[in-house]
Design an enzyme around this catalytic site. Sequence first.
Site, mmCIF file in Angstrom:
data_model
loop_
_atom_site.group_PDB
_atom_site.id
_atom_site.type_symbol
_atom_site.label_atom_id
_atom_site.label_comp_id
_atom_site.label_asym_id
_atom_site.label_seq_id
_atom_site.Cartn_x
_atom_site.Cartn_y
_atom_site.Cartn_z
ATOM 1 N N LEU A 215 1.021 -1.414 0.072
ATOM 2 C CA LEU A 215 -0.102 0.130 0.159
ATOM 3 C C LEU A 215 0.935 1.361 -0.161
ATOM 4 O O LEU A 215 1.925 1.265 0.613
ATOM 5 C CB LEU A 215 -1.004 0.023 1.403
ATOM 6 C CG LEU A 215 -1.887 -1.125 1.360
ATOM 7 C CD1 LEU A 215 -2.750 -0.886 2.396
ATOM 8 C CD2 LEU A 215 -2.710 -1.350 -0.129
ATOM 9 N N GLY B 291 2.624 -5.612 7.421
ATOM 10 C CA GLY B 291 1.799 -4.591 7.921
ATOM 11 C C GLY B 291 0.920 -4.078 6.734
ATOM 12 O O GLY B 291 -0.287 -4.188 6.912
ATOM 13 N N ASP B 292 1.397 -3.682 5.716
ATOM 14 C CA ASP B 292 0.516 -3.346 4.532
ATOM 15 C C ASP B 292 0.852 -4.019 3.359
ATOM 16 O O ASP B 292 0.985 -3.166 2.227
ATOM 17 C CB ASP B 292 0.368 -1.595 4.449
ATOM 18 C CG ASP B 292 1.954 -1.252 4.343
ATOM 19 O OD1 ASP B 292 2.858 -1.856 4.339
ATOM 20 O OD2 ASP B 292 1.875 0.076 3.848
ATOM 21 N N GLU B 293 1.421 -5.147 3.426
ATOM 22 C CA GLU B 293 2.141 -5.833 2.467
ATOM 23 C C GLU B 293 1.008 -7.149 2.062
ATOM 24 O O GLU B 293 0.830 -7.999 2.993
ATOM 25 C CB GLU B 293 3.235 -6.400 2.446
ATOM 26 C CG GLU B 293 4.548 -5.343 2.323
ATOM 27 C CD GLU B 293 5.762 -5.884 2.431
ATOM 28 O OE1 GLU B 293 6.081 -6.790 1.630
ATOM 29 O OE2 GLU B 293 6.358 -5.251 3.451
#
Lengths: 359, 199
Positions: free
Chosen positions: A207, A248-250
């Site tokens: 993200l 986390g945002d992967e």
Amino acid sequence: MSAARAPTAPVLPVGLDALGRLMPMSLWVGPRGIIHGAGPTLAKLFAGQTLIGAEFFDLFVMLRPRNVGDPSALVQCGGQRLKLRLRQPPHTGLRGQCVALTGGQGVLLNMSFGIAVADAVRDHRLTDSDFTPTDLAVEMLYLIEAKSAAMEELRRLNLRLQEARAAAENQALTDALTGLRNRRAMDLALEDAAQRHIAFGLLHVDLDRFKQVNDTLGHAAGDHVLAHVARILREETRADDTVARVGGDEFVLILPGLTSGRALNRIAERIIRQIEAPVRFDGQLCRVSASIGMTSSVHYPAPRPDRLLSDADRALYVSKNRGRGRYTLFTPSLKGDPACHCRAEPGTAQGQGAPGARA
Amino acid sequence: MHGLINRAVQCFLRDAYGADTWRAVAADAGIGANGFEAMLSYDDTLTDALLVAAVQRLDRPCEQILEDLGTFLVSHPSFEGLRRLLRFGGVGFVDFLFSLDDLPGRGRLAVPDLDLPQLEMIEDDGTAGRYRLLCRARHQGFGHVMLGVLRAMADDYGALALLEHRHTDEDAAIIDIHLLDQRHASGRAFDLAEGWRGG
């Protein structure tokens, strides 16, 4: 000189009633095959029929030894294990043994139900009193009942444990926040695909501007965005695809059968467009985007999971460096100079057109 | 297929060919490396997939693998319990052969949903020492497993017998048994109540 008389073995004087009490499944078959006496339990198997005077072979079928069909052959069976069944339904199976009676009086046959005792007891409505105290049939019935009850409990326990294990395994493979698969599940799915030689496309999604959302609107907003992205990824993929949150945002997507650059570009394009639509949280609009790096297992003679992951990662960095909201399909030319992909300027055609700049 | 049967195949592949082979076969067949639980039932297609994978990995015909499985079940020390249960069939090999008629019933007595093949032992009228075992099962493979079981049980009883497997028209298997010598060798020891000792 007195002739030595051979000592005669004493003959046991016992009445039929007494014999019937001792051996309630015994039968006295006369030399012509006529039944002269029957124990009370055996008589119960022929409810409503008179046994005395009936022909033995009309009522019983001798299964073993074979070819025993007449009274003289029956006498020859002394000492052998006999296997019989009732000629009429329910064809109850019996086993037994016979001895020849003195004076050519036929044979005395004693029987039991053997393995089928439970069926016989049910079919003929037998009770405890139909078995002698020396007969283990009732203990056998008790064992069958007790064992069945214990087995049934164990069966239920097995099913419960199996369900619990499936749930635990599922949890161990699931990302708690988004409900997507986790890194371990992704590793297993990649290994599985490699082992079974399944061709697949691999997307590494990261993200953009997620940290800003977290920092300015708080973790709750961040979590909300992650859940929203997870929903998009699920909607844009099929049931057999693996969608995993690996950091986390992967996110990593494993898409069996989707290997062509065009198909992968199309799906990456759709995912980015959906993620870029603002999400409302607590009256605030959260805006994020995504960068994607991709590769396809068909580009490798022997696709190794770690190799594919690192190549997709490399393609992701190219996307990041070319500006946010880009997707890049890995090609061998991306591999070259390690410094190159970090300094790539947005819009440069690193992969000769393969890195797709979005319209 | 019952978990006991699937697990028997699993233990055979693991003990006879090694844990790596079992894992590879399991992966080919789409079965987790943990394999089967003895007291659960599984779809028949899973057993077929397992056998197909084993045939490919081991590069051996299915019939041979199944026959070896039968022998393994009787002769391997970890399956001593099964050998003992079979030895309850009789004091000699012929008694044992005739006790096979009762085997499905005895199996059901222990495990109600265990679907063992229907067995019928037929004694040839003409020649002494010749028998036929008729084996009717949902799965064709049972006949070959029984062949392996009978070979191992003949050894166990110390009997010398020639065994041959063939198919009938009606999807059943027949094992021709030619018993040459019931007491050819001393065989292995068997005490009725041995199983209680130490446990």
